[in-house]
Design a protein around this motif. Structure first.
Motif, short mmCIF file in Angstrom:
data_model
loop_
_atom_site.label_atom_id
_atom_site.label_comp_id
_atom_site.label_asym_id
_atom_site.label_seq_id
_atom_site.Cartn_x
_atom_site.Cartn_y
_atom_site.Cartn_z
N PHE A 196 -59.29 13.25 48.32
CA PHE A 196 -60.19 12.29 47.69
C PHE A 196 -60.03 10.90 48.31
O PHE A 196 -61.02 10.19 48.53
CB PHE A 196 -59.92 12.22 46.18
CG PHE A 196 -60.68 13.23 45.36
CD1 PHE A 196 -61.52 14.15 45.95
CD2 PHE A 196 -60.56 13.24 43.98
CE1 PHE A 196 -62.24 15.07 45.18
CE2 PHE A 196 -61.26 14.14 43.20
CZ PHE A 196 -62.11 15.06 43.79
N ALA A 197 -58.79 10.50 48.57
CA ALA A 197 -58.56 9.18 49.16
C ALA A 197 -59.19 9.08 50.54
O ALA A 197 -59.79 8.05 50.90
CB ALA A 197 -57.06 8.89 49.23
N ALA A 198 -59.07 10.14 51.33
CA ALA A 198 -59.67 10.13 52.67
C ALA A 198 -61.19 10.07 52.59
O ALA A 198 -61.84 9.37 53.39
CB ALA A 198 -59.22 11.37 53.44
N LEU A 199 -61.79 10.77 51.63
CA LEU A 199 -63.24 10.72 51.47
C LEU A 199 -63.68 9.33 51.01
O LEU A 199 -64.73 8.84 51.42
CB LEU A 199 -63.68 11.78 50.46
CG LEU A 199 -63.52 13.24 50.92
CD1 LEU A 199 -63.82 14.19 49.77
CD2 LEU A 199 -64.43 13.53 52.11
N HIS A 200 -62.89 8.71 50.15
CA HIS A 200 -63.20 7.34 49.72
C HIS A 200 -63.20 6.39 50.92
O HIS A 200 -64.11 5.57 51.09
CB HIS A 200 -62.18 6.88 48.67
CG HIS A 200 -62.17 5.40 48.45
ND1 HIS A 200 -63.22 4.72 47.86
CD2 HIS A 200 -61.23 4.47 48.76
CE1 HIS A 200 -62.93 3.44 47.82
NE2 HIS A 200 -61.73 3.25 48.35
#
Length: 362
Positions: free
Chosen positions: A313-317
């Motif tokens: 999720f952090a990478a997609l953000h």
């Protein structure tokens, strides 16, 4: 005041995971401990940090076949009851600590019989481990529920046997069935008898399709086998044309998948390792989410990809600018697509997911 979106805060958000392999999520130290206990001498390193780095480097080859080779070590140390119980319990603990509230974890029972366990003994050991892990997680203040998917290896001839096993244990938190392994040369229709049996039994199943192979694999999985979800399914993008102005034209198969809300179990980090895209910015998840396919975000193999749901999720953000609304959308998509009863899914969405994100967004 809205909570900033960053890795630490994402860990506190409720998350749902549909595509995670038990033998791809071991703690590096556990691999070392189990190897020592079993007299397994094939590990490339006996230092946990070095071993973790080795798994990640080996999985970064861009080839699904090379990626799958890394499993010889994890499977090799999981050949007795104690090992299976430990790995399953730690899996539940680790996912819960990362904020996952519901997960469907899959594995192929046929791979864990080299030490003499019967197929039923394998399943019972893993289920016992998951229940123990759930208890430990709750004691630590992290509630999670684990549903199991039993996989058949598509290159072998045991799909019907494993499908019957899944049905036999469906009242013991085995929620569905899957086929895994190399797609090329092993189309889903090789296991058509198993899928026909599952449908007669009103049982749930997903199919690995559209990961390393293209649209024919997806078409067979849906139209011949009746897949409820697509394991990866990332190659559905091959049936979408994007014009210079950014407008998208969907082919008949892509339209069918979107219109029928067939869930895509996308695994961004893993997909990069197996060559689905050259970078996360070029990963089809951006387009598929924009076009409102039923996109879910998953880890696939946490050890090999050195990832967690929070890191994905952090990478997609960071890459796409997704905020809490988007992360909640991915999470609700996953819970809607889980192999649980409607009332159970709705309860998690209304009582856990929505309130959890509301606290972060107010």
């Amino acid at each position: 005041m809205v909570t900033p979106v960053r890795f630490e805060t994402i860990r506190s958000a409720p998350k749902v995971l549909l595509h995670d392999h038990l033998d791809g999520g071991l703690r590096p130290q556990t691999v070392i401990d189990l190897a020592a206990a079993a007299g397994y001498s094939e590990l490339p390193h006996t230092d946990a940090r070095e071993l973790a780095d080795w798994f990640r480097r080996s999985a970064d080859s861009g080839s699904l076949e090379r990626y799958l080779e890394t499993f010889s070590h994890t499977v090799g140390v999981m050949q007795n009851r104690d090992a299976l119980v430990r790995v399953a319990a730690e899996c539940a603990e680790d996912l819960a600590a990362d904020g996952v509230v519901y997960a469907e974890v899959r594995y192929a029972p046929e791979l864990f019989q080299e030490g003499g366990l019967s197929i039923d003994e394998v399943v019972r050991a893993v289920q016992d481990g998951f229940r123990e892990g759930e208890r430990r997680a709750e004691t630590a203040g992290n509630r999670i529920r684990i549903g199991t998917l039993l996989c058949a290896m598509r290159q072998n001839a045991r799909a019907s046997e494993i499908a019957e096993l899944a049905v036999g244990y469906r009242d013991s938190e085995v929620v569905g069935f899957d086929i895994a392994g190399p797609e090329a040369g092993f189309p889903p229709t090789r296991n058509l008898d198993a899928f026909e049996y599952l449908r007669r039994q009103n049982a749930h199943f997903t199919i690995h399709a559209g990961e390393a192979f293209g649209l024919p694999s997806i078409w067979e999985a849906i139209q011949h086998c009746g897949a409820e979800r697509l394991g990866h399914g990332v190659r559905i993008v091959d049936d979408i044309e994007v014009g210079e102005d950014g407008t998208a034209r969907l082919g008949r198969l892509a339209s069918y998948v979107r219109d029928r809300r067939i869930p895509l179990e996308l695994c961004p980090s893993s997909n990069l390792q197996t060559g689905a895209a050259a970078s996360l910015a070029e990963h089809p998840i951006g387009l598929l989410a924009r076009l409102r396919f039923r996109v879910t975000v998953n880890t696939d193999n946490r050890l090999m990809s050195h990832c967690s749901m929070s890191s994905e999720f952090a990478a997609l953000h960071e890459t796409f600018g997704y905020g809490w609304d988007d992360l909640r959308w991915f999470t609700v998509n996953a819970m809607k697509s889980a192999f649980l009863g409607f009332d159970e899914r709705l309860a998690v969405i209304e009582d856990v997911i929505k309130p959890g994100y509301a606290r972060l967004m107010r």
